[in-house]
Scaffold this active site. Structure first.
Site, PDB file in Angstrom:
ATOM      1  N   ASP A   1      60.024 -34.955 -63.811  1.00 52.89           N
ATOM      2  CA  ASP A   1      59.879 -35.303 -65.233  1.00 52.89           C
ATOM      3  C   ASP A   1      60.915 -36.376 -65.538  1.00 52.89           C
ATOM      4  OD1 ASP A   1      59.323 -35.162 -68.058  1.00 52.89           O
ATOM      5  OD2 ASP A   1      58.730 -33.072 -67.809  1.00 52.89           O
TER       6      ASP A   1
ATOM      7  N   THR B   1      53.081 -31.853 -47.608  1.00 53.58           N
ATOM      8  CA  THR B   1      52.525 -31.724 -46.251  1.00 53.58           C
ATOM      9  C   THR B   1      51.001 -31.579 -46.273  1.00 53.58           C
ATOM     10  OG1 THR B   1      53.284 -29.432 -46.437  1.00 53.58           O
ATOM     11  CG2 THR B   1      54.544 -30.887 -45.027  1.00 53.58           C
TER      12      THR B   1
ATOM     13  N   ASP C   1      61.234 -22.821 -55.374  1.00 53.43           N
ATOM     14  CA  ASP C   1      60.436 -24.034 -55.096  1.00 53.43           C
ATOM     15  C   ASP C   1      59.588 -24.386 -56.318  1.00 53.43           C
ATOM     16  OD1 ASP C   1      58.838 -26.003 -53.842  1.00 53.43           O
ATOM     17  OD2 ASP C   1      57.547 -24.505 -52.872  1.00 53.43           O
TER      18      ASP C   1
ATOM     19  N   ARG D   1      51.160 -18.519 -45.323  1.00 53.79           N
ATOM     20  CA  ARG D   1      50.011 -17.735 -44.898  1.00 53.79           C
ATOM     21  C   ARG D   1      50.053 -17.232 -43.459  1.00 53.79           C
ATOM     22  NH1 ARG D   1      46.291 -22.157 -47.698  1.00 53.79           N
ATOM     23  NH2 ARG D   1      48.205 -23.291 -47.204  1.00 53.79           N
TER      24      ARG D   1
ATOM     25  N   LYS E   1      59.649 -27.606 -57.684  1.00 52.92           N
ATOM     26  CA  LYS E   1      59.275 -29.028 -57.544  1.00 52.92           C
ATOM     27  C   LYS E   1      59.295 -29.782 -58.873  1.00 52.92           C
ATOM     28  CE  LYS E   1      56.156 -28.302 -53.589  1.00 52.92           C
ATOM     29  NZ  LYS E   1      55.866 -26.874 -53.618  1.00 52.92           N
TER      30      LYS E   1
ATOM     31  N   LYS F   1      60.999 -17.736 -50.271  1.00 54.59           N
ATOM     32  CA  LYS F   1      60.724 -18.834 -51.188  1.00 54.59           C
ATOM     33  C   LYS F   1      59.887 -18.302 -52.344  1.00 54.59           C
ATOM     34  CE  LYS F   1      57.511 -22.168 -50.501  1.00 54.59           C
ATOM     35  NZ  LYS F   1      56.794 -22.379 -51.791  1.00 54.59           N
TER      36      LYS F   1
END
Ligand code: C5P
Length: 232
Positions: A64, A119, A59, A211, A61, A32
């Site tokens: 608009d 999340t 990614d 992570r 996102k 990603k």
């Protein structure tokens, strides 16, 4: 569609990203590319990773007005990524415009999925900060239905919501789920989390892991642990 583990390459340089991915010699992970890396390196990092044989979830996102998202998606369609996304909060009209923009002249397009609620957002913060009064699970289901009605392929949600999304939108509607942590990891800023094994039980189609792999002492071992727990 088979289940897979997507590594969130949240690095701020291409050099660091390529050095990180050089460690994976057995299997080229699905990766990603998020805002941090894309804003640092631009489209060239997408091309470089594609050339190395990785599948790519871009990614960014988008959120608009419909016309702007349509035009931006049309530019992104030329990058030949496998999956990209937007915020369902931009409305059905925005999502429909996105599909139009993303679809190439030959009718093909990358998968397009919608972020429901991040999340990192708890139900409490959604009520207090966003003034959305409905229960979080209902908001996620409602946004997922909007995404499906607009012709999208799936949503980004917590593994905890994957089952409900499949019930509401059908089993082939994709659930791409960040918020994944090993049982012995710190949650950090994520709130609605699950382990890879639990994400599998809950029906996630793809887990997005940052992570827990990138900051591990042995990232390749952490990736293999994710695959073992999630793909089996
Ligand atoms: O490091 P960690 O595993 O928390 O990384 C999760 C990744 O998934 C980050 O790149 C984050 O931007 C992304 N993401 C998320 N929640 C969403 C959508 C994307 O955490 N709803």
């Amino acid at each position: 569609m088979g289940k897979d583990v997507i590594i969130a390459c949240d690095f701020d340089s291409g050099e660091q990203t390529l050095a990180f991915l050089d460690q994976f010699t057995d299997r080229k992970p699905y990766v990603k590319i998020g805002m941090e890396l894309f804003y640092a390196e631009g489209p060239q990092i997408v091309r470089a990773l594609k050339e190395r044989g990785h599948q790519i979830f871009l990614d960014l996102k988008l959120h608009d007005i419909p016309n702007t998202v349509k035009k931006a998606m049309s530019v992104l369609s030329r990058l030949d990524v496998d999956m990209c996304n937007l915020h369902a909060a931009g409305t059905k009209a925005m999502m429909e415009a996105a599909i139009e923009g993303l679809t190439r002249p030959d009718g093909t397009r990358p998968l397009l999925i919608a972020v429901t609620q991040l999340t990192s957002t708890s139900e409490e913060r959604m009520h207090a900060d966003l003034l959305i009064d409905a229960p979080l699970a209902d908001v996620v289901s409602h946004y997922a239905k909007n995404a499906r009605d607009a012709g999208l392929d799936g949503v980004v949600c917590s593994p905890l919501e994957a089952g409900t999304v499949h019930e509401v939108c059908g089993s082939s509607f994709l659930t791409v789920t960040p918020g994944v942590r090993f049982a012995d990891d710190a949650a950090a800023d994520q709130v609605r989390i699950a382990t890879p094994a639990r994400a599998k039980d809950l029906g996630s189609d793809y887990i997005v892991v940052g992570r827990s792999i990138t900051a591990a002492a042995d990232p390749v071992a952490a990736y293999q642990r994710c695959l073992a727990e999630f793909v089996g």
